[in-house]
Design an enzyme around this catalytic site. Structure first.
Site, short mmCIF file in Angstrom:
data_model
loop_
_atom_site.label_atom_id
_atom_site.label_comp_id
_atom_site.label_asym_id
_atom_site.label_seq_id
_atom_site.Cartn_x
_atom_site.Cartn_y
_atom_site.Cartn_z
N GLY A 292 0.80 -1.22 0.00
CA GLY A 292 0.00 0.00 0.00
C GLY A 292 0.83 1.28 0.00
O GLY A 292 1.88 1.38 -0.64
N ASP B 286 5.37 -5.60 15.18
CA ASP B 286 3.98 -5.28 15.47
C ASP B 286 4.00 -3.99 16.29
O ASP B 286 4.53 -3.98 17.41
CB ASP B 286 3.34 -6.43 16.26
CG ASP B 286 1.87 -6.19 16.55
OD1 ASP B 286 1.43 -5.02 16.54
OD2 ASP B 286 1.16 -7.18 16.79
N GLY C 11 -1.40 1.18 9.84
CA GLY C 11 -2.74 1.54 10.31
C GLY C 11 -3.75 0.46 9.97
O GLY C 11 -3.55 -0.35 9.07
N TYR D 117 -11.47 5.17 14.13
CA TYR D 117 -10.42 5.54 13.16
C TYR D 117 -10.24 7.06 13.14
O TYR D 117 -9.10 7.56 13.18
CB TYR D 117 -10.84 5.01 11.79
CG TYR D 117 -9.85 5.19 10.68
CD1 TYR D 117 -8.75 4.35 10.56
CD2 TYR D 117 -10.05 6.18 9.71
CE1 TYR D 117 -7.86 4.50 9.50
CE2 TYR D 117 -9.16 6.33 8.65
CZ TYR D 117 -8.06 5.48 8.55
OH TYR D 117 -7.18 5.64 7.50
N LYS E 217 -6.82 9.09 14.09
CA LYS E 217 -6.13 9.91 13.08
C LYS E 217 -6.08 11.39 13.49
O LYS E 217 -5.12 12.09 13.18
CB LYS E 217 -6.79 9.73 11.72
CG LYS E 217 -6.66 8.31 11.15
CD LYS E 217 -5.21 7.92 10.93
CE LYS E 217 -5.04 6.62 10.17
NZ LYS E 217 -3.62 6.27 9.94
P1 NDP Z 1 -3.02 -1.28 3.88
O1 NDP Z 1 -4.12 -1.97 4.60
O2 NDP Z 1 -2.75 -1.60 2.45
O3 NDP Z 1 -1.64 -1.40 4.69
C1 NDP Z 1 -1.61 -1.23 6.08
C2 NDP Z 1 -0.21 -1.47 6.56
O4 NDP Z 1 -0.17 -1.31 7.98
C3 NDP Z 1 0.28 -2.89 6.26
O5 NDP Z 1 1.63 -2.85 5.91
C4 NDP Z 1 0.09 -3.58 7.60
O6 NDP Z 1 0.95 -4.70 7.79
C5 NDP Z 1 0.45 -2.47 8.55
N1 NDP Z 1 -0.02 -2.73 9.89
C6 NDP Z 1 -1.29 -2.82 10.34
N2 NDP Z 1 -1.31 -3.10 11.66
C7 NDP Z 1 -0.02 -3.20 12.06
C8 NDP Z 1 0.62 -3.48 13.30
N3 NDP Z 1 -0.07 -3.72 14.41
N4 NDP Z 1 1.96 -3.49 13.33
C9 NDP Z 1 2.69 -3.25 12.23
N5 NDP Z 1 2.15 -3.00 11.02
C10 NDP Z 1 0.81 -2.97 10.94
O7 NDP Z 1 -3.38 0.25 4.04
P2 NDP Z 1 -2.94 1.59 3.28
O8 NDP Z 1 -1.66 1.44 2.58
O9 NDP Z 1 -4.13 2.04 2.54
O10 NDP Z 1 -2.79 2.52 4.54
C11 NDP Z 1 -1.55 3.01 5.02
C12 NDP Z 1 -1.85 4.15 5.98
O11 NDP Z 1 -2.54 5.16 5.26
C13 NDP Z 1 -2.76 3.73 7.14
O12 NDP Z 1 -2.33 4.38 8.32
C14 NDP Z 1 -4.11 4.25 6.70
O13 NDP Z 1 -4.93 4.53 7.80
C15 NDP Z 1 -3.72 5.52 5.95
N6 NDP Z 1 -4.72 5.98 5.00
C16 NDP Z 1 -5.12 5.22 3.93
C17 NDP Z 1 -6.08 5.71 3.05
C18 NDP Z 1 -6.56 4.96 1.86
O14 NDP Z 1 -7.52 5.42 1.20
N7 NDP Z 1 -5.96 3.85 1.50
C19 NDP Z 1 -6.67 7.04 3.25
C20 NDP Z 1 -6.17 7.75 4.40
C21 NDP Z 1 -5.23 7.24 5.23
P3 NDP Z 1 0.48 -6.17 7.35
O15 NDP Z 1 0.60 -6.24 5.85
O16 NDP Z 1 1.44 -7.06 8.01
O17 NDP Z 1 -0.92 -6.33 7.81
#
Ligand code: NDP
Length: 234
Positions: free
Chosen positions: A13, A48, A77, A140, A144
């Site tokens: 992502g 984590d 996130g 959420y 944020k």
């Molecule tokens: P994804 O769901 O594609 O990726 C989320 C990432 O966070 C993954 O790498 C995941 O790891 C990691 N993660 C989640 N929980 C943990 C944890 N406890 N410890 C370590 N790593 C963790 O989401 P996005 O790329 O879309 O989101 C990235 C950020 O951008 C987030 O904070 C999200 O809230 C924010 N965001 C996204 C938007 C969107 O439209 N996509 C809009 C606004 C904000 P793993 O693969 O191992 O689960």
């Protein structure tokens, strides 16, 4: 200039796009991953962010591999959406624990070295929801919004050490997280943008790269919307 960078949630992502953008710009980039495999060509550390020991071990592994972290992009996130009246305390707390406290733990783990070096860059990936709110996302949105107050306070606490702390608030960005919504909701969210489309992870990465770079040396405590005009910053 090649700095030691750590991106949390950098295995997919937005985080992966940020990691690749900074690596392409010449930085040494490490990513945390919680599940699966680390991405090709980047140093991956399993971590984590809800576990302080895991956070500290990850930061130490990065220090050994590429030097003390100089740039932190706190991006990991989760969502656990539901209407407030149906939302459990567990779902509220889990989102705060990952999205807000995860960033707090990471920041504490890297700050000591930044203070000693009298230089550092902290960038937090928040969300348009932290400013505008969204139904079904009280947990959420609170997490944020909390990141913004946290980053501004960090900016004030550590500014004299040449450490900047800034926030990006992405809107609808095409990733696994966002594409989990229904087609109807997706169309509605696209309709809220001025540009009439969802954003791509690389478009967030470009703004994060700017905030991590020399050109942003006088930017701290800022919140930059990357929303296609859906939210223009409040
Ligand atoms: P994804 O769901 O594609 O990726 C989320 C990432 O966070 C993954 O790498 C995941 O790891 C990691 N993660 C989640 N929980 C943990 C944890 N406890 N410890 C370590 N790593 C963790 O989401 P996005 O790329 O879309 O989101 C990235 C950020 O951008 C987030 O904070 C999200 O809230 C924010 N965001 C996204 C938007 C969107 O439209 N996509 C809009 C606004 C904000 P793993 O693969 O191992 O689960």
């Amino acid at each position: 200039m090649s700095r030691s960078v750590l991106v949390t949630g950098g295995n997919r992502g937005i985080g992966l796009a940020v990691a690749r953008a900074l690596a392409d710009a010449g930085d040494k980039v490490a990513v945390t991953y919680r599940t699966g495999e680390p991405p090709d060509g980047l140093f991956g550390v399993r971590c984590d962010v809800t576990d302080d020991a895991s956070v500290r071990e990850a930061v130490e592994a990065v220090r050994i591999q590429q030097g003390a972290v100089q740039v932190l992009v706190s991006n990991a996130g989760i969502t656990r959406d539901s209407l407030l009246m149906r939302m459990s305390d567990d779902d509220f707390a889990a989102v705060l624990d990952t999205n807000l406290l995860g960033a707090v733990r990471m920041t504490r783990a890297v700050l000591n070295d930044m203070v000693l070096a009298r230089w550092g860059r902290l960038v937090y990936v928040s969300s348009i929801t932290g400013l505008s709110g969204a139904p079904g996302q009280t947990n959420y949105g609170a997490s944020k919004a909390g990141l913004i107050g946290f980053a501004r306070s960090v900016a004030k606490e550590f500014g004299r050490r040449h450490i900047t702390a800034n926030v990006v608030t992405p809107g609808l960005i095409r990733t696994e997280m966002s594409t989990a919504v229904s087609e109807k909701r997706w169309t509605a969210l696209v309709g809220e943008t001025v540009l009439g489309r969802a954003g791509e992870p690389g478009e967030v990465a470009a703004v994060v790269r700017f905030l991590c770079g020399d050109d942003a040396g006088y930017v701290t405590g800022a919140t930059l919307p990357v929303t296609g005009g859906a939210g223009m910053g409040q």
